[in-house]
Design an enzyme around this catalytic site. Structure first.
Site, short mmCIF file in Angstrom:
data_model
loop_
_atom_site.label_atom_id
_atom_site.label_comp_id
_atom_site.label_asym_id
_atom_site.label_seq_id
_atom_site.Cartn_x
_atom_site.Cartn_y
_atom_site.Cartn_z
N GLU A 39 0.65 -1.12 0.04
CA GLU A 39 -0.08 0.07 -0.01
C GLU A 39 0.79 1.15 0.09
OE1 GLU A 39 -1.18 1.76 3.89
OE2 GLU A 39 -1.67 -0.26 4.47
N LYS A 60 -8.26 -3.37 10.95
CA LYS A 60 -6.87 -3.05 11.08
C LYS A 60 -6.83 -2.61 12.53
CE LYS A 60 -3.56 0.98 10.34
NZ LYS A 60 -3.36 1.63 9.17
#
Length: 210
Positions: free
Chosen positions: A41, A130
């Site tokens: 990412e 997350k």
């Protein structure tokens, strides 16, 4: 189960690139892929993030899944998806971002901390969450919340290193997000890409041994 979640649960590591300069991005991405990383990412608070995500999709699309990090609101989600991001990760829980992802078939893994936030994210349609900031919360925190919340896929982000990565998974993490301990920007700026690859290989090996 979505394709990105499958990849996350299979490969277990998301490399986080924050603050990388465009001129180093491609070589850094290749170095991580060479080390066995399959999910990367670029954070949206990195200058030129959308341009880099777009280019990485074209360059690395068959070798790795490319996502956007630090997607704190829908405006950033729109930019990231327009650039081709295959998954969106944020430090916060924004239910509008989850809804935006669901409408477009894009995985959204929001940042959460408390049991209430975790369940809220799950009910809003996030297929994984997350847990952040793990470096501060500590592994025992993850272990405690795992007991009652054992069906929700969790990616632990923060504090992961080679000496403790196994402990994160023993405590119940399904995956980990890793920034500076995996992606050393100093090495990248100095052109030490072989070291970047070797570090990635060490983490991939540590996860494989689990």
């Amino acid at each position: 189960m979505g394709q990105m979640l499958e990849l996350l649960l299979q490969h277990k590591i998301v490399a986080i690139l924050r603050g990388i300069e465009d001129r180093h991005a491609d070589a850094a991405g290749q170095a991580l892929i060479d080390g066995g990383i399959h999910m990367m990412e670029i954070t949206m608070n990195t200058e030129g993030a959308a341009v880099m995500i777009d280019r990485w999709r074209a360059k690395f699309g068959t070798k790795a899944a490319i996502g956007a990090g630090t997607v704190t609101d829908v405006a950033l989600a729109e930019q990231a998806v327009a650039a081709g991001a295959q998954f969106l990760i944020s430090p916060n829980l924004d239910e509008e971002v989850i809804a935006y992802g669901i409408e477009r078939g894009i995985s959204v893994w929001p940042g959460v901390m408390t049991p209430t936030e975790i369940v809220k994210a799950w009910k809003a349609g996030a297929e994984a969450v997350k847990i952040f900031p793990m470096g501060t919360l500590g592994i025992s925190y993850l272990q405690e919340i795992r007991g009652p919340l054992n069906t929700i896929p969790m990616m632990a982000t923060g504090g992961v290193d080679l000496h403790n990565i196994a402990d994160y998974f023993k405590a119940g993490a399904n995956a980990v997000g890793m920034g500076g301990k995996l992606v050393n920007l100093e090495w990248i700026r100095e052109g030490k890409f072989e070291q970047v690859t070797e570090r990635a290989r060490q983490f991939v090996e540590a996860v494989r041994e689990l």
